[in-house]
Design an enzyme around this catalytic site. Structure first.
Site, mmCIF file in Angstrom:
data_model
loop_
_atom_site.group_PDB
_atom_site.id
_atom_site.type_symbol
_atom_site.label_atom_id
_atom_site.label_comp_id
_atom_site.label_asym_id
_atom_site.label_seq_id
_atom_site.Cartn_x
_atom_site.Cartn_y
_atom_site.Cartn_z
ATOM 1 N N ASP A 209 2.701 1.529 -0.001
ATOM 2 C CA ASP A 209 3.440 0.812 1.026
ATOM 3 C C ASP A 209 3.599 -0.611 0.510
ATOM 4 O O ASP A 209 2.644 -1.387 0.497
ATOM 5 C CB ASP A 209 2.661 0.852 2.345
ATOM 6 C CG ASP A 209 3.408 0.171 3.484
ATOM 7 O OD1 ASP A 209 4.228 -0.731 3.207
ATOM 8 O OD2 ASP A 209 3.147 0.526 4.643
ATOM 9 N N LYS A 234 11.169 -5.381 8.108
ATOM 10 C CA LYS A 234 10.502 -6.660 7.906
ATOM 11 C C LYS A 234 11.378 -7.593 7.067
ATOM 12 O O LYS A 234 12.280 -8.207 7.574
ATOM 13 C CB LYS A 234 9.118 -6.417 7.281
ATOM 14 C CG LYS A 234 8.308 -5.320 7.984
ATOM 15 C CD LYS A 234 7.873 -5.699 9.375
ATOM 16 C CE LYS A 234 7.353 -4.546 10.203
ATOM 17 N NZ LYS A 234 6.299 -3.741 9.635
#
Ligand SMILES: *Cc1c(COP(=O)(O)O)cnc(C)c1O
Length: 423
Positions: A209, A234
């Site tokens: 990730d 994000k």
């Protein structure tokens, strides 16, 4: 897609950048150039700079023969049906592949969590064991023990910093490893090259990730990972107005990711893809600015008597600081700190008093955020808080630093600390 538009000259020079071929050697362009040009194929853009939003479910064929041909080929960039995307989504895929050194392709998902699920489902089968770093994003942990458990996959958690003991976690059923570096909330940097070497020697696939660093700060596939996952919600989106995820991989695994995503019916809207592309163009600038501001805030927090620990990888002495220096070329504005003593209610007084920091999940937007964190409640494979900390130092806060001015954010935190001490 028929005739290539003649008028799109300005986009022609970008073709080589997006092909992925230049990554076989050293990248020919810097990050800024790459971000400005990525995904702008004349076939996707026509006469305009950015790919237009192609909304559509049905794609029309000129005749039955071409319908049969497209159905059989199932190729990237072929018009087929809305679920396989349109030039808007393909341009975003190209752009993300263009900034991920060594990637053969990128698959989009409707959220970061969907990307993690899609990537894990592409590589795991019933009976397999999945090793998960103990500092992983909480929904990744929940997915590993919950959904994947139901599908017959066993999840085991390991200490993110224990390279020497890592090999002991493997058995002959271990098929995949999920890394996250720096880890959610606690921000430890992992020795990704060493861990992925061990995983490879045991025949396991390494997934990471990489939402925090993005490939600009940490080109994960070049550091030994097989699949690099991001929540585009994000940094790529960057404006807190879209949800999306991605997974990029080298050739064979990329095809597996794509096939699994198609089976699961994963698709993102062309409107969101256009927003993500827009965000991507300025991502490098935003990351540089928020990293610089975060460093100022971090240094200020370190000087405060109310603060016991600042959890930030680019701070000398932080767990994994040397690895950060060795492996990363950039960061972002997300880090945590832990109060010296105090209480849950004191922490809430501090956060509630902040004016410039919003209280909310997510991060990587232009606006700063603060949330309380309690990592001890979710860890199972390693000690938290670390044993050498004073007991009572446990109330953590995670800050996402946006694009505001450092002096204003520091002044806001200062008045937050004052409010915290007023009972
Ligand atoms: C937010 C986040 C995700 C999930 O992304 P969504 O787009 O919100 O589903 C995954 N990993 C990390 C580290 C995150 O912070």
């Amino acid at each position: 897609m028929g005739r290539r538009p003649r008028y799109a000259k300005g986009n022609r020079g970008t073709k080589r950048i997006m092909s992925g071929k230049e990554f076989e050697g050293k990248p020919a362009h810097g990050n800024g150039t790459r971000l400005a040009s990525a995904g702008r194929k004349p076939e996707w853009t026509g006469a305009v700079v950015n790919p237009p939003v192609w909304r559509g479910s049905t794609h029309l064929y000129p005749d039955v023969a071409s319908l049969k041909d497209r159905t059989k080929r199932n190729q990237d960039g072929d018009f087929f049906y809305g679920r396989r995307g349109s030039p808007t989504q393909w341009a975003l895929c190209d752009a993300l592949t263009g900034i991920e050194p060594s990637a053969a392709g990128t698959v989009l998902y409707p959220s970061g969590v969907a990307a993690i699920a899609g990537a894990l489902m592409a590589v795991l089968r019933p009976g397999d064991v999945l090793l998960v770093t103990d500092n992983a994003y909480e929904p990744s942990r929940a997915m590993a023990t919950g959904l994947l458990g139901q599908l017959g996959v066993e999840a085991r958690f390991f200490d993110p910093l224990d390279v020497a003991g890592f090999a002991d976690h493997f058995c002959e059923r271990t098929r995949a490893v999920l890394l996250e570096s720096p880890g959610s909330l606690t921000m430890e940097v992992q020795d990704v090259p060493a861990l992925t070497d061990i995983a490879r020697s045991k025949g396991a696939v390494s997934l990471i990730d990489n939402t925090w660093a993005t490939p600009l700060g940490f080109p994960a596939l070049e550091h030994g990972c097989d699949i690099a996952i991001m929540s585009l919600t994000k940094h790529v989106g960057g404006h807190s107005d879209l949800m999306m995820g991605s997974a990029a991989a080298k050739g064979p695994l990329y095809r597996k990711l794509r096939q699994t995503a198609q089976s699961l019916g994963q698709v993102v809207s062309p409107d969101d893809a256009a927003l993500a592309l827009r965000g991507l163009r300025t991502m490098g600038l935003r990351l540089e600015r928020s990293t610089a501001t975060a460093l100022e805030v971090v240094r200020w927090l370190e000087s405060r008597s109310e603060v016991a620990h600042v959890l930030c990888p680019f701070l000398p002495g932080a767990p994994g600081y040397d690895l950060w220096r060795r492996d990363f070329s950039g960061g972002c504005g997300l880090f945590s700190f832990v109060l010296k003593g105090h209480s849950d209610t004191a922490r809430a007084r501090l956060i509630d008093a902040l004016d410039l920091f919003g209280i909310g999940y997510s991060w990587g937007g232009f606006e700063s955020l603060a949330i309380p964190i309690d990592p001890a409640s979710i860890r199972t494979g390693s000690a938290w808080p670390p044993e050498h900390w004073d007991s009572g130092d446990q109330y953590g806060i995670r800050l996402s630093i946006g694009l505001e001015d450092a002096a204003d954010l520091i002044a806001d935190l200062e008045q937050g600390f004052a409010a915290m001490e007023q009972k």
